[in-house]
Design a protein around this motif. Structure first.
Motif, PDB file in Angstrom:
ATOM      1  N   LEU A   1      11.444   5.590  -2.830  1.00 16.62           N
ATOM      2  CA  LEU A   1      11.249   7.035  -2.773  1.00 16.62           C
ATOM      3  C   LEU A   1      10.703   7.595  -4.085  1.00 16.62           C
ATOM      4  CD1 LEU A   1      14.383   7.969  -0.680  1.00 16.62           C
ATOM      5  CD2 LEU A   1      11.997   8.414  -0.036  1.00 16.62           C
ATOM      6  N   ALA A   2      10.947   6.885  -5.200  1.00 13.62           N
ATOM      7  CA  ALA A   2      10.388   7.320  -6.483  1.00 13.62           C
ATOM      8  C   ALA A   2       8.858   7.278  -6.446  1.00 13.62           C
ATOM      9  CB  ALA A   2      10.910   6.438  -7.617  1.00 13.62           C
ATOM     10  N   VAL A   3       8.288   6.368  -5.659  1.00 11.36           N
ATOM     11  CA  VAL A   3       6.839   6.238  -5.541  1.00 11.36           C
ATOM     12  C   VAL A   3       6.297   7.125  -4.416  1.00 11.36           C
ATOM     13  CG1 VAL A   3       4.948   4.623  -5.054  1.00 11.36           C
ATOM     14  CG2 VAL A   3       6.886   3.882  -6.439  1.00 11.36           C
ATOM     15  N   THR A   4       7.020   7.189  -3.308  1.00 12.17           N
ATOM     16  CA  THR A   4       6.556   7.956  -2.148  1.00 12.17           C
ATOM     17  C   THR A   4       7.700   8.815  -1.592  1.00 12.17           C
ATOM     18  OG1 THR A   4       7.052   6.073  -0.731  1.00 12.17           O
ATOM     19  CG2 THR A   4       4.775   6.300  -1.469  1.00 12.17           C
ATOM     20  N   PRO A   5       8.018   9.934  -2.267  1.00 12.09           N
ATOM     21  CA  PRO A   5       9.155  10.754  -1.831  1.00 12.09           C
ATOM     22  C   PRO A   5       8.958  11.435  -0.482  1.00 12.09           C
ATOM     23  CG  PRO A   5       7.951  11.845  -3.588  1.00 12.09           C
ATOM     24  CD  PRO A   5       7.367  10.475  -3.449  1.00 12.09           C
ATOM     25  N   ASP A   6       7.749  11.454   0.032  1.00  9.25           N
ATOM     26  CA  ASP A   6       7.510  12.084   1.324  1.00  9.25           C
ATOM     27  C   ASP A   6       7.544  11.087   2.486  1.00  9.25           C
ATOM     28  OD1 ASP A   6       5.205  10.782   0.501  1.00  9.25           O
ATOM     29  OD2 ASP A   6       3.853  12.281   1.358  1.00  9.25           O
TER      30      ASP A   6
ATOM     31  N   ALA B   1       0.820  -1.205   0.000  1.00  7.87           N
ATOM     32  CA  ALA B   1       0.000   0.000   0.000  1.00  7.87           C
ATOM     33  C   ALA B   1       0.860   1.263   0.000  1.00  7.87           C
ATOM     34  CB  ALA B   1      -0.928   0.001   1.219  1.00  7.87           C
ATOM     35  N   THR B   2       2.027   1.169   0.614  1.00 11.38           N
ATOM     36  CA  THR B   2       2.910   2.334   0.701  1.00 11.38           C
ATOM     37  C   THR B   2       3.755   2.508  -0.554  1.00 11.38           C
ATOM     38  OG1 THR B   2       3.036   2.061   3.093  1.00 11.38           O
ATOM     39  CG2 THR B   2       4.728   3.421   2.079  1.00 11.38           C
ATOM     40  N   TYR B   3       4.307   1.404  -1.082  1.00 11.91           N
ATOM     41  CA  TYR B   3       5.310   1.493  -2.147  1.00 11.91           C
ATOM     42  C   TYR B   3       4.838   1.021  -3.513  1.00 11.91           C
ATOM     43  CZ  TYR B   3       8.307   2.219   1.835  1.00 11.91           C
ATOM     44  OH  TYR B   3       8.865   2.702   2.979  1.00 11.91           O
ATOM     45  N   GLY B   4       3.639   0.497  -3.614  1.00 12.72           N
ATOM     46  CA  GLY B   4       3.154   0.026  -4.902  1.00 12.72           C
ATOM     47  C   GLY B   4       3.472  -1.437  -5.147  1.00 12.72           C
ATOM     48  N   ASP B   5       3.157  -1.876  -6.351  1.00 12.16           N
ATOM     49  CA  ASP B   5       3.324  -3.269  -6.742  1.00 12.16           C
ATOM     50  C   ASP B   5       4.782  -3.705  -6.633  1.00 12.16           C
ATOM     51  OD1 ASP B   5       2.289  -5.732  -8.163  1.00 12.16           O
ATOM     52  OD2 ASP B   5       3.875  -5.065  -9.546  1.00 12.16           O
ATOM     53  N   PRO B   6       5.057  -4.819  -5.934  1.00 14.95           N
ATOM     54  CA  PRO B   6       6.436  -5.287  -5.788  1.00 14.95           C
ATOM     55  C   PRO B   6       7.133  -5.571  -7.122  1.00 14.95           C
ATOM     56  CG  PRO B   6       5.023  -6.428  -4.227  1.00 14.95           C
ATOM     57  CD  PRO B   6       4.122  -5.642  -5.141  1.00 14.95           C
ATOM     58  N   ALA B   7       6.411  -6.073  -8.111  1.00 18.66           N
ATOM     59  CA  ALA B   7       7.041  -6.356  -9.414  1.00 18.66           C
ATOM     60  C   ALA B   7       7.570  -5.068 -10.043  1.00 18.66           C
ATOM     61  CB  ALA B   7       6.054  -7.057 -10.347  1.00 18.66           C
ATOM     62  N   GLU B   8       6.768  -3.998  -9.973  1.00 17.40           N
ATOM     63  CA  GLU B   8       7.232  -2.710 -10.507  1.00 17.40           C
ATOM     64  C   GLU B   8       8.399  -2.170  -9.691  1.00 17.40           C
ATOM     65  OE1 GLU B   8       3.983   0.028 -10.737  1.00 17.40           O
ATOM     66  OE2 GLU B   8       2.735  -1.384 -11.876  1.00 17.40           O
ATOM     67  N   ASN B   9       8.291  -2.255  -8.364  1.00 15.75           N
ATOM     68  CA  ASN B   9       9.343  -1.763  -7.481  1.00 15.75           C
ATOM     69  C   ASN B   9      10.650  -2.524  -7.734  1.00 15.75           C
ATOM     70  OD1 ASN B   9      10.535  -0.302  -5.380  1.00 15.75           O
ATOM     71  ND2 ASN B   9       9.792  -1.695  -3.813  1.00 15.75           N
ATOM     72  N   PHE B  10      10.577  -3.846  -7.758  1.00 15.52           N
ATOM     73  CA  PHE B  10      11.786  -4.635  -7.989  1.00 15.52           C
ATOM     74  C   PHE B  10      12.303  -4.478  -9.414  1.00 15.52           C
ATOM     75  CE2 PHE B  10      12.747  -7.300  -4.237  1.00 15.52           C
ATOM     76  CZ  PHE B  10      11.785  -6.783  -3.392  1.00 15.52           C
ATOM     77  N   GLY B  11      11.411  -4.202 -10.368  1.00 14.78           N
ATOM     78  CA  GLY B  11      11.852  -3.907 -11.737  1.00 14.78           C
ATOM     79  C   GLY B  11      12.694  -2.640 -11.783  1.00 14.78           C
ATOM     80  N   ARG B  12      12.238  -1.615 -11.066  1.00  6.25           N
ATOM     81  CA  ARG B  12      13.037  -0.385 -10.978  1.00  6.25           C
ATOM     82  C   ARG B  12      14.381  -0.665 -10.314  1.00  6.25           C
ATOM     83  NH1 ARG B  12       8.019   1.571  -9.598  1.00  6.25           N
ATOM     84  NH2 ARG B  12       8.520   1.439  -7.377  1.00  6.25           N
ATOM     85  N   ILE B  13      14.357  -1.481  -9.256  1.00  9.68           N
ATOM     86  CA  ILE B  13      15.601  -1.836  -8.575  1.00  9.68           C
ATOM     87  C   ILE B  13      16.535  -2.568  -9.532  1.00  9.68           C
ATOM     88  CG2 ILE B  13      16.627  -3.254  -6.741  1.00  9.68           C
ATOM     89  CD1 ILE B  13      13.979  -2.701  -5.159  1.00  9.68           C
ATOM     90  N   ALA B  14      16.009  -3.519 -10.284  1.00 12.01           N
ATOM     91  CA  ALA B  14      16.840  -4.259 -11.239  1.00 12.01           C
ATOM     92  C   ALA B  14      17.474  -3.312 -12.258  1.00 12.01           C
ATOM     93  CB  ALA B  14      16.008  -5.331 -11.947  1.00 12.01           C
ATOM     94  N   ASP B  15      16.711  -2.358 -12.751  1.00  7.98           N
ATOM     95  CA  ASP B  15      17.268  -1.377 -13.692  1.00  7.98           C
ATOM     96  C   ASP B  15      18.420  -0.594 -13.063  1.00  7.98           C
ATOM     97  OD1 ASP B  15      15.404  -2.186 -15.578  1.00  7.98           O
ATOM     98  OD2 ASP B  15      14.056  -0.476 -15.219  1.00  7.98           O
ATOM     99  N   LEU B  16      18.229  -0.161 -11.830  1.00  3.48           N
ATOM    100  CA  LEU B  16      19.293   0.565 -11.134  1.00  3.48           C
ATOM    101  C   LEU B  16      20.514  -0.332 -10.893  1.00  3.48           C
ATOM    102  CD1 LEU B  16      17.112   2.491  -8.536  1.00  3.48           C
ATOM    103  CD2 LEU B  16      18.504   3.532 -10.330  1.00  3.48           C
ATOM    104  N   TRP B  17      20.274  -1.569 -10.485  1.00  2.58           N
ATOM    105  CA  TRP B  17      21.394  -2.494 -10.247  1.00  2.58           C
ATOM    106  C   TRP B  17      22.154  -2.756 -11.534  1.00  2.58           C
ATOM    107  CZ3 TRP B  17      19.641  -6.988  -6.545  1.00  2.58           C
ATOM    108  CH2 TRP B  17      19.321  -6.444  -5.293  1.00  2.58           C
TER     109      TRP B  17
END
Length: 154
Positions: A129-134, A84-100
């Protein structure tokens, strides 16, 4: 008069004489000498002064205390509902994979180091933080991983 005062940093003495790694803050002291303590987890309770000692920080106790506090907090956090706070884990981990991939692409034929892991965990916080910068907790965690990384890199 109790040997403890409001605001003193105290540790709990176990029955075998060992001290717990967490350090609490003394609150009220009863007329009978019992001490009310608030622990890092938020738990509170009254203790006989013979069960407590004043904190005597050493390099080792500071590291153990910090590790224990960090692990306890992390356990509480990872077992909570983060979607609920950070969004879908697949999207979140996809962003992480791109950064890694951007950070570690040049190292794909080599093993990761402890410093690499610290950097990767910073990326985890950046993704959130890209999803919830506050969300203040992610900033705090990111600073913690950066501090650990600076220690590991030197």
């Amino acid at each position: 008069m109790s040997k403890f005062q409001k605001g003193d940093r105290v540790a709990y003495r176990l029955h075998d004489g060992q001290l717990t790694p967490n350090v609490g803050i003394a609150g009220e002291v009863s007329t009978g000498g019992s001490v009310h303590v608030r622990w890092p987890s938020g738990a509170t309770g009254w203790y006989d002064p013979e069960e407590l000692v004043h904190e005597v920080p050493t390099a080792t106790t500071r590291k153990v205390r910090q590790r224990s506090t960090t692990l306890t907090t992390a356990e509480e956090l990872i077992n909570g509902d983060r979607a609920a706070t950070y969004g879908d884990p697949a999207e979140n981990f996809g962003r992480i994979a791109d950064l890694w991939n951007a950070q570690f692409g040049h190292k794909l034929s080599a093993k990761f180091t402890a410093t690499d892991v610290a950097l990767a965990l910073v990326h985890l916080k950046l993704s959130r933080l890209a999803v919830t910068p506050d969300h203040a907790d992610s900033w705090v965690d990111g600073c913690g991983y950066l501090a650990l990384g600076s220690e590991l890199a030197t």
